[in-house]
Design a protein around this motif. Structure first.
Motif, mmCIF file in Angstrom:
data_model
loop_
_atom_site.group_PDB
_atom_site.id
_atom_site.type_symbol
_atom_site.label_atom_id
_atom_site.label_comp_id
_atom_site.label_asym_id
_atom_site.label_seq_id
_atom_site.Cartn_x
_atom_site.Cartn_y
_atom_site.Cartn_z
ATOM 1 N N LYS A 54 -5.139 1.721 2.104
ATOM 2 C CA LYS A 54 -4.223 2.417 3.025
ATOM 3 C C LYS A 54 -3.534 3.629 2.398
ATOM 4 C CE LYS A 54 -1.590 -1.118 4.477
ATOM 5 N NZ LYS A 54 -0.862 -2.118 5.291
ATOM 6 N N LYS A 55 -3.431 3.643 1.080
ATOM 7 C CA LYS A 55 -2.475 4.574 0.451
ATOM 8 C C LYS A 55 -2.742 6.045 0.745
ATOM 9 C CE LYS A 55 -4.454 5.016 -4.145
ATOM 10 N NZ LYS A 55 -4.719 6.429 -4.410
ATOM 11 N N ASP A 56 -4.021 6.433 0.863
ATOM 12 C CA ASP A 56 -4.304 7.851 1.106
ATOM 13 C C ASP A 56 -3.818 8.315 2.472
ATOM 14 O OD1 ASP A 56 -5.363 8.155 -1.369
ATOM 15 O OD2 ASP A 56 -7.447 7.904 -0.732
ATOM 16 N N ALA A 57 -3.652 7.364 3.385
ATOM 17 C CA ALA A 57 -3.171 7.717 4.719
ATOM 18 C C ALA A 57 -1.643 7.709 4.809
ATOM 19 C CB ALA A 57 -3.753 6.747 5.746
ATOM 20 N N LEU A 58 -0.971 7.317 3.726
ATOM 21 C CA LEU A 58 0.487 7.167 3.773
ATOM 22 C C LEU A 58 1.200 8.393 3.212
ATOM 23 C CD1 LEU A 58 0.754 3.466 2.517
ATOM 24 C CD2 LEU A 58 0.837 4.281 4.876
ATOM 25 N N HIS A 59 2.373 8.676 3.777
ATOM 26 C CA HIS A 59 3.187 9.799 3.300
ATOM 27 C C HIS A 59 4.161 9.282 2.242
ATOM 28 C CE1 HIS A 59 2.496 11.452 7.623
ATOM 29 N NE2 HIS A 59 1.422 11.576 6.864
ATOM 30 N N LEU A 60 3.652 9.190 1.026
ATOM 31 C CA LEU A 60 4.393 8.457 -0.003
ATOM 32 C C LEU A 60 5.168 9.334 -0.979
ATOM 33 C CD1 LEU A 60 1.727 5.724 -0.844
ATOM 34 C CD2 LEU A 60 3.810 5.461 0.504
ATOM 35 N N GLU A 61 5.240 10.620 -0.691
ATOM 36 C CA GLU A 61 5.853 11.541 -1.663
ATOM 37 C C GLU A 61 7.243 11.078 -2.090
ATOM 38 O OE1 GLU A 61 4.861 12.679 1.459
ATOM 39 O OE2 GLU A 61 2.820 13.048 0.731
ATOM 40 N N LYS A 62 8.043 10.611 -1.139
ATOM 41 C CA LYS A 62 9.422 10.247 -1.470
ATOM 42 C C LYS A 62 9.656 8.745 -1.407
ATOM 43 C CE LYS A 62 11.049 14.487 0.612
ATOM 44 N NZ LYS A 62 11.275 14.719 2.042
ATOM 45 N N VAL A 63 8.563 7.994 -1.512
ATOM 46 C CA VAL A 63 8.673 6.552 -1.301
ATOM 47 C C VAL A 63 8.289 5.785 -2.564
ATOM 48 C CG1 VAL A 63 7.776 4.619 0.052
ATOM 49 C CG2 VAL A 63 8.159 6.825 1.145
ATOM 50 N N GLU A 64 9.099 4.784 -2.877
ATOM 51 C CA GLU A 64 8.763 3.903 -3.992
ATOM 52 C C GLU A 64 7.856 2.784 -3.467
ATOM 53 O OE1 GLU A 64 11.422 1.547 -6.968
ATOM 54 O OE2 GLU A 64 12.489 3.402 -6.491
ATOM 55 N N LYS A 65 6.857 2.418 -4.272
ATOM 56 C CA LYS A 65 5.910 1.383 -3.863
ATOM 57 C C LYS A 65 5.987 0.195 -4.806
ATOM 58 C CE LYS A 65 3.354 4.620 -4.825
ATOM 59 N NZ LYS A 65 3.646 5.952 -5.457
ATOM 60 N N HIS A 66 6.150 -0.983 -4.255
ATOM 61 C CA HIS A 66 6.158 -2.193 -5.080
ATOM 62 C C HIS A 66 5.068 -3.149 -4.622
ATOM 63 C CE1 HIS A 66 10.739 -1.854 -6.222
ATOM 64 N NE2 HIS A 66 10.056 -0.755 -6.480
ATOM 65 N N LEU A 67 4.468 -3.825 -5.579
ATOM 66 C CA LEU A 67 3.567 -4.922 -5.239
ATOM 67 C C LEU A 67 4.401 -6.195 -5.207
ATOM 68 C CD1 LEU A 67 0.436 -5.365 -4.792
ATOM 69 C CD2 LEU A 67 0.522 -6.518 -7.005
ATOM 70 N N ILE A 68 4.289 -6.953 -4.105
ATOM 71 C CA ILE A 68 5.139 -8.155 -3.969
ATOM 72 C C ILE A 68 4.329 -9.432 -3.792
ATOM 73 C CG2 ILE A 68 7.096 -6.849 -3.036
ATOM 74 C CD1 ILE A 68 6.309 -7.878 -0.237
#
Ligand SMILES: *Cc1c(COP(=O)(O)O)cnc(C)c1O
Length: 236
Positions: free
Chosen positions: A69-83
């Motif tokens: 999914k990540k390439d489709a997400l607007h993650l520039e200002k978002v922190e990502k955690h694996l839970i």
């Protein structure tokens, strides 16, 4: 606008308010508790909408799902955690893709994270997940192994322990959850006071859609909310 977009926007606003109220009620200031959107099974268009509505922290459970999914997400200002539960053989794929792994539940997993972090010349930020209700079916570290494992992981040079995470047992009443949340909070504070090298007890990650207020009142400072934002999950 599609109804689902409106719902997500309103849910986020509502939950943010509830979080702020509980935070203030617990004697802290409003920005003390981080609000994670849990995005498992959620389509990227809805995740991006949540980000547009102010979400700046997302959590995914599965390595493969996040990578797809990540390439489709607007993650520039978002922190990502694996839970979600992480298998050692998937660490290599995810370690440079997320800002934190919240679900470290064994020394052997930590060893693999250490190995891959060293290879990538980085320090991996992690939380230790504790099986606070001692349930057979649950992920998280056994309580009996916890302190010894914690110290062993703290020795690892390319890992920084940032706190604790838990999923408590399902209880009939939210008030029954308190003893588990209280126990986590006590552990969080006690370890913080030990000033262990490589450890900064910054994050106590507990509380989900059904119990985030209770968790905050017990000292959580990061809540992981999925279905209360996006609606019931549809597993395919
Ligand atoms: C799915 C999940 C959540 C969110 O659950 P909801 O009840 O939908 O809010 C939080 N934490 C973890 C580890 C999860 O797997």
């Amino acid at each position: 606008m599609e109804q689902k977009f409106i719902d997500i926007q309103e849910n986020i606003k509502f939950i943010r308010n509830q979080i702020n109220e509980a935070t203030v009620k617990s004697g802290r200031s409003e920005n003390d508790v981080r609000f994670m959107a849990v995005t498992k099974t959620v389509d990227p268009v809805y995740i991006n909408h949540a980000i547009d509505c102010g979400i700046d922290l997302i959590g995914e459970n599965k390595v493969q799902e996040f990578l797809s999914k990540k390439d489709a997400l607007h993650l520039e200002k978002v922190e990502k955690h694996l839970i979600g539960h992480l298998q050692s053989n998937k660490v290599r794929k995810i370690i440079t893709e997320v800002d934190m792994i919240q679900s470290v539940d064994s020394v052997s997993l930590a060893k693999e994270i250490e190995r891959q972090a060293e290879k990538n010349n980085m320090t991996a930020k992690i939380l230790i997940e504790l099986n606070v209700g001692e349930e057979e079916s649950k992920t998280g570290m056994d309580k009996s192994l916890f302190m010894e494992s914690f110290h062993e992981i703290a020795e690892m040079k390319h890992i920084q322990i940032k706190g604790l995470m838990t999923i408590p047992p399902i209880c009939e009443k939210n008030s029954d959850l308190r003893k588990f949340f209280d126990e986590m909070y006590k552990l969080f504070i006690d370890i913080g006071h030990k000033n262990i090298d490589n450890v900064s007890m910054d994050i106590l990650s507990m509380g989900m859609s059904g119990d985030y207020e209770e968790a905050i009142l017990c000292g959580s400072n990061l809540v992981r909310v999925g279905s209360a934002i996006f609606g019931p999950r549809i597993y395919r």
